[in-house]
Motif scaffolding. Structure first.
Motif, PDB file in Angstrom:
ATOM      1  N   GLY A 108       0.651  -1.474  -0.225  1.00  0.00           N
ATOM      2  CA  GLY A 108      -0.005  -0.043  -0.260  1.00  0.00           C
ATOM      3  C   GLY A 108       0.842   1.196  -0.416  1.00  0.00           C
ATOM      4  N   ALA A 109       1.993   1.170   0.252  1.00  0.00           N
ATOM      5  CA  ALA A 109       1.977   2.460   1.301  1.00  0.00           C
ATOM      6  C   ALA A 109       3.293   2.947  -0.582  1.00  0.00           C
ATOM      7  CB  ALA A 109       4.280   2.570   1.823  1.00  0.00           C
ATOM      8  N   ASN A 110       3.729   1.706  -1.794  1.00  0.00           N
ATOM      9  CA  ASN A 110       4.295   2.186  -2.320  1.00  0.00           C
ATOM     10  C   ASN A 110       3.230   1.845  -3.820  1.00  0.00           C
ATOM     11  OD1 ASN A 110       7.325   2.815  -2.684  1.00  0.00           O
ATOM     12  ND2 ASN A 110       7.342   1.153  -0.987  1.00  0.00           N
ATOM     13  N   GLN A 111       2.130   1.811  -2.860  1.00  0.00           N
ATOM     14  CA  GLN A 111       1.001   2.243  -4.418  1.00  0.00           C
ATOM     15  C   GLN A 111       1.455   0.632  -5.466  1.00  0.00           C
ATOM     16  OE1 GLN A 111      -0.283   5.589  -5.080  1.00  0.00           O
ATOM     17  NE2 GLN A 111      -1.192   5.767  -3.453  1.00  0.00           N
ATOM     18  N   THR A 112       1.510  -0.744  -5.209  1.00  0.00           N
ATOM     19  CA  THR A 112       1.829  -1.512  -6.159  1.00  0.00           C
ATOM     20  C   THR A 112       1.350  -2.904  -5.248  1.00  0.00           C
ATOM     21  OG1 THR A 112       3.630  -2.220  -5.274  1.00  0.00           O
ATOM     22  CG2 THR A 112       4.530  -0.705  -6.662  1.00  0.00           C
ATOM     23  N   ILE A 113       0.856  -4.000  -6.546  1.00  0.00           N
ATOM     24  CA  ILE A 113       0.412  -5.379  -6.280  1.00  0.00           C
ATOM     25  C   ILE A 113       1.570  -6.150  -6.303  1.00  0.00           C
ATOM     26  CG2 ILE A 113      -1.640  -4.968  -7.697  1.00  0.00           C
ATOM     27  CD1 ILE A 113      -2.027  -6.427  -5.096  1.00  0.00           C
ATOM     28  N   ALA A 114       1.343  -7.267  -6.519  1.00  0.00           N
ATOM     29  CA  ALA A 114       1.891  -8.203  -7.458  1.00  0.00           C
ATOM     30  C   ALA A 114       1.258  -9.887  -7.410  1.00  0.00           C
ATOM     31  CB  ALA A 114       3.632  -8.502  -7.146  1.00  0.00           C
ATOM     32  N   VAL A 115       0.391  -9.987  -8.999  1.00  0.00           N
ATOM     33  CA  VAL A 115      -0.689 -11.320  -9.073  1.00  0.00           C
ATOM     34  C   VAL A 115      -0.544 -11.684 -10.227  1.00  0.00           C
ATOM     35  CG1 VAL A 115      -2.096  -9.562  -8.661  1.00  0.00           C
ATOM     36  CG2 VAL A 115      -1.537  -9.704 -10.661  1.00  0.00           C
ATOM     37  N   ASP A 126     -11.743  -5.964  -6.355  1.00  0.00           N
ATOM     38  CA  ASP A 126     -13.118  -6.557  -5.010  1.00  0.00           C
ATOM     39  C   ASP A 126     -11.362  -6.191  -3.912  1.00  0.00           C
ATOM     40  OD1 ASP A 126     -15.060  -6.228  -5.751  1.00  0.00           O
ATOM     41  OD2 ASP A 126     -15.258  -8.588  -6.310  1.00  0.00           O
ATOM     42  N   TYR A 127     -10.445  -7.124  -3.797  1.00  0.00           N
ATOM     43  CA  TYR A 127      -9.451  -6.523  -3.077  1.00  0.00           C
ATOM     44  C   TYR A 127      -8.529  -5.427  -2.866  1.00  0.00           C
ATOM     45  CZ  TYR A 127      -5.043  -8.519  -1.175  1.00  0.00           C
ATOM     46  OH  TYR A 127      -3.950  -7.840  -0.203  1.00  0.00           O
ATOM     47  N   LEU A 128      -9.107  -4.650  -3.871  1.00  0.00           N
ATOM     48  CA  LEU A 128      -8.165  -3.670  -3.485  1.00  0.00           C
ATOM     49  C   LEU A 128      -8.766  -1.970  -3.179  1.00  0.00           C
ATOM     50  CD1 LEU A 128      -5.945  -2.831  -6.996  1.00  0.00           C
ATOM     51  CD2 LEU A 128      -5.141  -2.865  -4.895  1.00  0.00           C
ATOM     52  N   ALA A 129     -10.249  -2.645  -3.240  1.00  0.00           N
ATOM     53  CA  ALA A 129     -11.555  -1.436  -2.261  1.00  0.00           C
ATOM     54  C   ALA A 129     -11.090  -1.938  -1.444  1.00  0.00           C
ATOM     55  CB  ALA A 129     -12.441  -2.064  -3.328  1.00  0.00           C
ATOM     56  N   ASP A 130     -11.182  -3.414  -0.331  1.00  0.00           N
ATOM     57  CA  ASP A 130     -11.400  -3.058   0.498  1.00  0.00           C
ATOM     58  C   ASP A 130     -10.122  -1.695   1.075  1.00  0.00           C
ATOM     59  OD1 ASP A 130     -13.043  -4.396   0.370  1.00  0.00           O
ATOM     60  OD2 ASP A 130     -12.619  -7.157   0.475  1.00  0.00           O
ATOM     61  N   ARG A 131      -8.920  -1.833   0.611  1.00  0.00           N
ATOM     62  CA  ARG A 131      -7.591  -1.256   0.670  1.00  0.00           C
ATOM     63  C   ARG A 131      -7.125   0.061   0.893  1.00  0.00           C
ATOM     64  NH1 ARG A 131      -8.030  -6.204   0.485  1.00  0.00           N
ATOM     65  NH2 ARG A 131      -6.930  -8.226   2.121  1.00  0.00           N
ATOM     66  N   GLY A 132      -8.765   0.590   0.400  1.00  0.00           N
ATOM     67  CA  GLY A 132      -8.418   1.635  -0.498  1.00  0.00           C
ATOM     68  C   GLY A 132      -8.241   1.850  -1.871  1.00  0.00           C
ATOM     69  N   PHE A 133      -8.082   1.073  -2.755  1.00  0.00           N
ATOM     70  CA  PHE A 133      -7.013   1.640  -3.979  1.00  0.00           C
ATOM     71  C   PHE A 133      -8.136   0.632  -5.323  1.00  0.00           C
ATOM     72  CE2 PHE A 133      -4.115   1.302  -0.919  1.00  0.00           C
ATOM     73  CZ  PHE A 133      -3.196   3.002  -1.481  1.00  0.00           C
ATOM     74  N   VAL A 219      -1.333   0.795  -8.194  1.00  0.00           N
ATOM     75  CA  VAL A 219      -2.477   1.181  -8.465  1.00  0.00           C
ATOM     76  C   VAL A 219      -2.806   1.925  -7.526  1.00  0.00           C
ATOM     77  CG1 VAL A 219      -3.213  -1.682  -7.846  1.00  0.00           C
ATOM     78  CG2 VAL A 219      -2.224   0.074  -5.827  1.00  0.00           C
ATOM     79  N   MET A 220      -4.002   2.861  -8.000  1.00  0.00           N
ATOM     80  CA  MET A 220      -3.642   3.603  -7.977  1.00  0.00           C
ATOM     81  C   MET A 220      -4.874   3.428  -6.568  1.00  0.00           C
ATOM     82  SD  MET A 220      -4.568   5.883 -10.758  1.00  0.00           S
ATOM     83  CE  MET A 220      -3.595   7.844 -10.872  1.00  0.00           C
ATOM     84  N   PRO A 221      -4.723   5.283  -5.597  1.00  0.00           N
ATOM     85  CA  PRO A 221      -6.526   5.183  -4.537  1.00  0.00           C
ATOM     86  C   PRO A 221      -7.216   5.739  -4.864  1.00  0.00           C
ATOM     87  CG  PRO A 221      -4.292   6.604  -4.119  1.00  0.00           C
ATOM     88  CD  PRO A 221      -4.474   6.387  -5.753  1.00  0.00           C
TER      89      PRO A 221
END
Ligand SMILES: Cc1cc2nc3c(=O)[nH]c(=O)nc-3n(C[C@H](O)[C@H](O)[C@H](O)COP(=O)(O)OP(=O)(O)OC[C@H]3O[C@@H](n4cnc5c(N)ncnc54)[C@H](O)[C@@H]3O)c2cc1C
Ligand code: SF4
Ligand code: SF4
Lengths: 479, 387
Positions: A108-115, A126-133, A219-221
Motif C-alpha cells: 500500500g505504501a508504494n501503491q503496487t501489487i504483484a499478482v 474487490d481486493y483493492l477496494a477493501d484496502r482503499g485502492f 495501483v491508485m487510491p
C-alpha cells in the motif's frame, strides 16, 4: 507459408503429465472442445491437449519440451478475446493460465501489487477496494478477463480516457520465454530507463513472445467521489456531438461511453432499466467531491444544449454500478437480436468520430446480403465498436460481412487516420489489414522480433502479430 | 447421441445458441474453479450442451458429471447478458440424462434413493419427522395456514422449526402442520433430474393439501418454497395458487407481514449482522427484502457485503452438491463464510436451514467462531427480548 510442427505423441503427453501432474492435463474430447473457443464468433480451433500449470518452473519445463519437439503452445486466460487471439490455430498445447490466480504481494505504501496472471480483473479490484485502492483499466469484460490476458492484449476499457490502458499500469513482468528461460523485465520502481522497454514489448504481444507468469502493477487510491450520468438522444448525431463537445471542453471524464439505439435497448433490457429508446451517452467523473460536482454540472450543461430526451444521474453506488454494468453488457446483450455478432474495434482521432460514424452507417448499402450494424464504444478515446449483426451460418452473409470489413478498414478507418484495433488486438481476424496500417517494413520488423524470442515459432503461431501470416489452414470465421 | 434434446433439454436449444461465450458467468460460479477445466464453468457447460444438441459430442459420463457438478445457484443465469437460462438448462440436462436411462452420479443417487424410500434425503425414519413438534401441533388440526417445515428443519436444524412455531404462536396465528405425513416436497428429485418421480410426489402433495381447507402454505426452506411456487407449475403444470387458491410464502415473508401488522414485536437487538441471501430465495424467487426488513425490525443493524442480493455467493450446499462432493462443498462454504466474517459484524443471518448448516461448517473450517443464525431463531431471540 506453413511451418513444420511435431506431433504430440503419447510419450510426450506422458512427459507433460509428469510435469504438471495428471489432474492438470486433459486430452478428453469434452475438454478439448471447451478449449477450442473464445468469445470470437465463428472461429474454433481444437488443441491436442490442455494443461493447467501452477508455477513458472512447470511452464519452463513445458516450453523446453515443446520447443525441442516443435509443439505449438498457446496461452489462454479466460478466453474472452474477440479476434481469435487465444485460439490454437495449429493445435498443440493450450496453456490454461486461469488456475494461477494468487494475489502475491500488496504494498500500500508504494501503491503496487504483484499478482499471478490468472487473477480476474474484478476480483483484483474487490481486493483493492477493501484496502482503499483500485486498478483503473476496466474492460467491459472485467468480470471475466484475467490480468495475464489483459496484459497480453494490452486491454483498455471504460476508464482509459483518464487513466490510460493496461500498459500504463504495469511496472514489471516475470515471463517464460519460448525457449524455457524464466526472465524478469522492468523494475519495481516507477521510473527506469536502463534498457529497451521489454515490458512494453511483451504487453500487447498477444501471447506470441512469452508466457507471463507474474505481473507487477501500479495501483491508485480510490477517488473520494464519483458521478455517473446517462443522456439519451433521439438523434445519433446529437449524441455523438455531445460526446465530442464534452471531451473538447477541457473536462477529463473517467468514462465517456456511447451506445446506439439497438445496443442501448438490449443493454437496458438486460439491466432491467426503465428508460426510453435512443442513443445513449454515459459519463463518469471521479475525484474530489467538489471537483466532481463542478465537472458533472458542466457536463450536464453541455449535454442539455443538444436536447436529450432523457437524462438521469445515478444517486447511489448501486445505481452507478447498474448503469455501468448495462454498458458492459452491450455486446452479449446484442445476441438477443442476431445470431452472430462480430465486433470491430477501430480508433480514429476523436474529432473524426462523427464522420466515421456516418460512413459506417452507409456500409450496408453496398452489400449483397443484409448485414446489420450496431455501434457502441469508448467514444471518449475515439474507439468505436461497430458490431456486424448477421447469420454466420449463411455463406452469403459471411461474404457480405467480409466485404463490410474491407470497406470499414480501407474506406473509413485508415483514410481517417485511425488504427484497425484500439484494444482487442489483431489475433486472427485483423491479420489481413496489418500492412494496410503499418506498411510492409514495419510488419517485417515485428516478425523479426518474434523470431528473436521464438526461433522455432512455437508460441501462439499463425497470429498476425508474430506470423507467419496468413495461416495455411482454413480457420473458419469470416475468412 | 440419438434422442438427445428430445426430452426436457429441447426447450433450451435457443438458449444454447444465444451464448456468445463472453465468459461473464465464469468467475463467480461457486464451483467453477473447484476443478481446473473450462468444462466445469457455466460457459463450458453451455458449450457442452450445445455440442450435444448439434451432435458434435455424444453423451458421456464426463458430461453427465459436469452437469451435476453445479449447486444450481442460478448466479450464471442472472449474470448472463444474453439471457441464456443456464442453470435451468443444466437441470433440464440432468432430467434429459435420466430420461435416457442414465443414472445420477453416486453421491446424488444415495440421496435420491433415500427420498424415494423414506420421504427424506437423510436416511431417517419417516416417523421421526415430527420429533421437533410439540404435541399440540402433531394432531392434524384444521387451520387456514399450513406450516411446511421441510426435511432440513425437521431432521437436522430443529431450531428453525421450533422457533418458527413459537413465533407464529406468539403472534396469535392459528396454523397447523402435516405432522409425520409431511414428507418430501420433491426439490431434490427435481434438482437431480428425477422429474417423473418428482411429479408423482407433487401430485401426492397436492392431494394432501386439497382436503385441508388451507389458504396459505408457509415453508422454512427456500428449496421447498421454490419447488411449490415455481417448479410445480413450470415442470408439471400443477399451479397450487391457481388450482387450490393457495398463497405460498416463505417464512421470512410471513414474519415481515406479521411484524408490519404489529403481531410480532421484536426489538432491542444491539447487534450488527450481515445477511446471506440463499440462492433459492433470492436469485430464484426474487425475495431479497423481507428477511432484511425482519432483521432491521428486530433492531439489529444490517451490514451488506458487496457480494449480496443477486451477486451473493452460494454456500455450496445446493443442487445435491453437498451430498455428492462433501469436501468441495465445504471449501465453498468456508470461502463464503470467510467473505462474510471479514465484515465487522457480530453474526451472520440467513433464511435457509441448508445455508445455516453449511455455513456453520464453513465458518469452522475458515477458523472463525462467528455465529450463524437462521432467521427464525434470530427473530425468536429478539421477540423474547421484547417481552
Ligand atoms: C463482452 C466483451 C467485452 C469486452 N470489452 C473489452 C473492453 O472494453 N476493452 C478491452 O480492451 N477488451 C475488451 N474485451 C476483450 C477481452 O475481454 C480482453 O482483451 C481481455 O483482457 C482478455 O482477457 P482473457 O483473460 O480473456 O484473455 P484470453 O482471451 O484468454 O487471452 C488473450 C491473449 O492473451 C494471451 N495470454 C493470456 N494469458 C497469457 C499469459 N499469462 N501469458 C502470455 N499470454 C497470455 C492469449 O494467448 C491471447 O493472445 C471484451 C471482450 C468481451 C467478450
Ligand atoms: S448455477 Fe451456480 S454453480 Fe451452477 S454453473 Fe451456474 S454459477 Fe455455477
Ligand atoms: S454469460 Fe451467458 S453468453 Fe456469456 S458465456 Fe455465460 S452463458 Fe454464455
Amino acid at each position: 507459408m506453413g511451418l513444420e510442427y511435431g506431433r504430440l505423441s503419447e510419450g510426450l503427453i506422458a512427459e507433460l503429465e509428469s510435469i504438471v501432474g495428471p489432474e492438470n492435463i486433459s486430452t478428453r474430447a469434452e475438454d478439448l472442445l471447451c478449449g477450442s473457443y473464445e468469445a470470437t464468433p465463428l472461429i474454433e480451433c481444437k488443441p491436442d491437449a490442455i494443461l493447467a500449470p501452477r508455477t513458472a518452473e512447470q511452464i519452463s519445463e513445458i516450453l523446453v519440451l515443446a520447443n525441442r519437439h516443435r509443439i505449438p503452445v498457446t496461452p489462454r486466460g479466460a478466453g474472452t478475446s474477440l479476434a481469435g487471439n487465444s485460439l490454437t490455430v495449429a493445435g498443440g498445447i493450450c496453456l490454461d493460465m486461469s488456475s494461477m490466480k494468487s494475489i502475491l504481494e500488496f504494498d500500500g505504501a508504494n501503491q503496487t501489487i504483484a499478482v499471478e496472471p490468472g487473477v480476474v480483473c474484478d476480483t483484483l479490484n474487490d481486493y483493492l477496494a477493501d484496502r482503499g485502492f483500485f486498478f483503473p483499466p476496466d474492460p467491459a469484460s472485467s468480470s471475466a478477463a484475467t490480468i495475464g490476458g489483459m496484459v497480453a492484449n494490452n486491454s483498455g476499457g471504460n476508464r482509459a480516457l483518464k487513466y490510460g490502458v493496461t500498459k500504463d499500469h504495469v511496472l514489471w513482468l516475470e515471463a517464460v520465454l519460448p525457449t524455457g528461460e524464466i526472465v524478469r523485465t522492468g523494475s519495481r520502481t516507477l521510473k527506469s530507463v536502463s534498457g529497451y522497454d521489454l515490458t512494453r514489448l511483451l504487453i500487447g504481444s498477444e501471447g506470441t513472445l512469452a508466457v507471463i507468469t507474474k505481473v507487477g502493477l501500479k495501483v491508485m487510491p480510490l477517488p473520494e467521489a464519483r458521478a455517473v450520468s446517462l443522456y439519451i438522444f433521439d438523434d445519433v448525431e446529437e449524441a455523438v456531438r455531445t460526446a465530442v463537445e464534452i471531451k473538447s471542453s477541457g473536462i477529463l471524464p473517467s468514462m465517456l461511453e456511447f451506445m446506439d439505439e439497438a445496443s442501448s435497448k438490449a443493454s437496458f433490457e438486460y439491466a432491467k432499466m426503465d428508460c426510453p429508446e435512443g442513443c445513449a451517452v454515459l459519463v463518469e467523473c471521479d475525484g474530489w467531491r467538489e471537483a466532481v460536482e463542478r465537472e458533472a454540472e458542466s457536463i450536464h450543461r453541455i449535454a442539455l444544449r443538444r436536447g436529450p430526451k432523457f437524462f438521469e444521474r445515478a444517486s447511489s453506488r448501486e445505481e452507478m454500478e447498474r448503469l455501468i454494468s448495462a454498458r458492459k453488457a452491450a455486446l452479449p446483450a446484442l445476441s438477443r437480436i442476431a445470431p452472430t455478432i462480430f465486433m470491430e474495434d477501430f480508433t480514429v482521432p476523436m474529432t473524426k468520430i462523427p464522420e466515421a460514424y456516418a460512413r459506417i452507417a452507409r456500409i450496408p448499402e453496398g452489400l449483397d446480403a443484409p448485414i446489420g450494424i450496431s455501434t457502441f464504444g469508448h467514444i471518449g478515446e475515439g474507439n468505436l465498436h461497430p458490431n456486424f449483426l448477421f447469420d454466420g451460418s449463411d455463406p452469403e452473409q459471411r461474404r457480405a460481412f467480409r466485404k463490410a470489413l474491407d470497406v470499414l478498414y480501407r474506406e473509413v478507418v485508415i483514410p481517417l487516420g485511425g488504427s484497425i484495433t484500439g484494444e482487442h488486438g489483431v489475433g486472427l481476424s485483423r491479420g489481413d489489414y496489418m500492412e494496410l496500417e503499418h506498411g510492409a517494413r514495419v510488419v517485417g520488423l515485428m516478425r523479426e522480433i518474434k523470431r528473436v524470442f521464438d526461433p522455432n515459432m512455437i508460441l501462439n503461431p499463425y497470429k498476425a502479430k508474430g506470423g507467419p501470416w496468413p495461416p495455411p489452414m482454413d480457420i473458419g470465421g469470416p475468412h | 447421441m440419438p434422442g438427445t434434446l428430445e426430452g426436457p433439454l429441447k426447450a433450451f436449444a435457443g438458449d444454447l445458441d444465444k451464448c456468445v461465450r463472453c465468459g461473464f458467468c465464469r468467475e463467480l460460479c461457486p464451483v467453477g474453479d473447484l476443478y481446473p477445466w473450462e468444462a466445469n464453468f457455466p460457459r463450458g457447460k453451455v458449450q457442452l450442451l450445445r455440442a450435444l444438441a448439434r451432435g458434435s459430442l455424444r453423451v458421456s459420463n464426463y458430461i453427465v458429471d459436469r452437469m451435476y457438478f453445479c449447486t444450481t445457484c442460478g448466479y450464471c443465469s442472472k449474470r448472463c447478458p444474453s439471457g441464456v437460462r443456464t442453470n435451468e438448462a443444466f437441470e433440464a440436462a440432468r432430467a434429459e440424462f435420466i430420461g435416457l436411462g442414465l443414472r445420477a452420479p453416486e453421491g446424488h443417487l444415495r440421496v435420491v434413493e433415500s427420498v424415494l424410500r423414506l420421504g427424506n434425503p437423510f436416511g431417517e425414519a419417516e416417523g421421526d419427522r415430527e420429533r421437533w413438534m410439540p404435541p399440540w401441533l402433531r394432531a392434524g388440526r384444521r387451520s387456514k395456514v399450513l406450516y411446511w417445515a421441510g426435511c432440513m428443519a425437521s431432521y437436522r436444524l430443529e431450531e428453525t422449526a421450533i422457533s418458527t412455531a413459537k413465533i407464529l404462536n406468539a403472534a396469535g396465528l392459528d396454523f397447523t402442520t402435516l405432522g409425520r405425513a409431511e414428507g418430501d416436497c420433491g426439490s431434490i428429485l427435481i434438482r437431480t433430474g428425477y422429474w417423473r418421480e418428482a411429479e408423482r410426489l407433487a401430485r401426492e402433495n397436492t392431494k394432501k393439501f386439497e382436503g385441508l381447507g388451507i389458504g396459505t402454505l408457509v415453508t422454512s426452506c427456500p428449496g421447498c418454497f421454490r419447488t411449490f411456487a415455481n417448479d410445480y407449475p413450470k415442470l408439471f403444470g400443477i399451479d397450487l395458487e391457481r388450482d387450490l387458491g393457495l398463497e405460498i410464502l416463505h417464512s421470512s415473508q410471513l414474519f415481515e407481514r406479521l411484524m408490519r401488522e404489529g403481531r410480532i414485536i421484536a426489538s432491542g437487538l444491539d447487534m450488527k449482522v450481515t445477511y446471506h441471501d440463499p440462492c433459492h430465495l433470492g436469485r430464484h424467487m426474487g425475495v431479497y427484502d423481507p428477511p432484511r426488513n425482519v432483521i432491521r425490525g428486530a433492531g439489529a443493524e444490517l451490514v451488506e457485503h458487496s457480494k449480496s442480493r443477486w451477486l451473493a455467493s452460494c454456500c455450496g450446499a445446493g443442487g445435491g452438491f453437498r451430498s455428492a462432493h462433501g469436501e468441495l462443498s465445504l471449501r465453498q462454504a468456508a470461502r463464503r463464510a470467510g467473505q462474510l466474517s471479514d465484515l465487522a459484524v457480530n453474526a451472520i443471518v440467513t433464511a435457509c436451514p441448508f445455508c445455516v448448516v453449511n455455513l456453520r461448517r464453513g465458518i469452522e473450517v475458515f477458523g472463525s467462531d462467528m455465529p450463524v443464525y437462521d432467521l427464525p431463531a434470530f427473530l425468536e431471540g429478539a421477540t423474547s427480548r421484547a417481552k
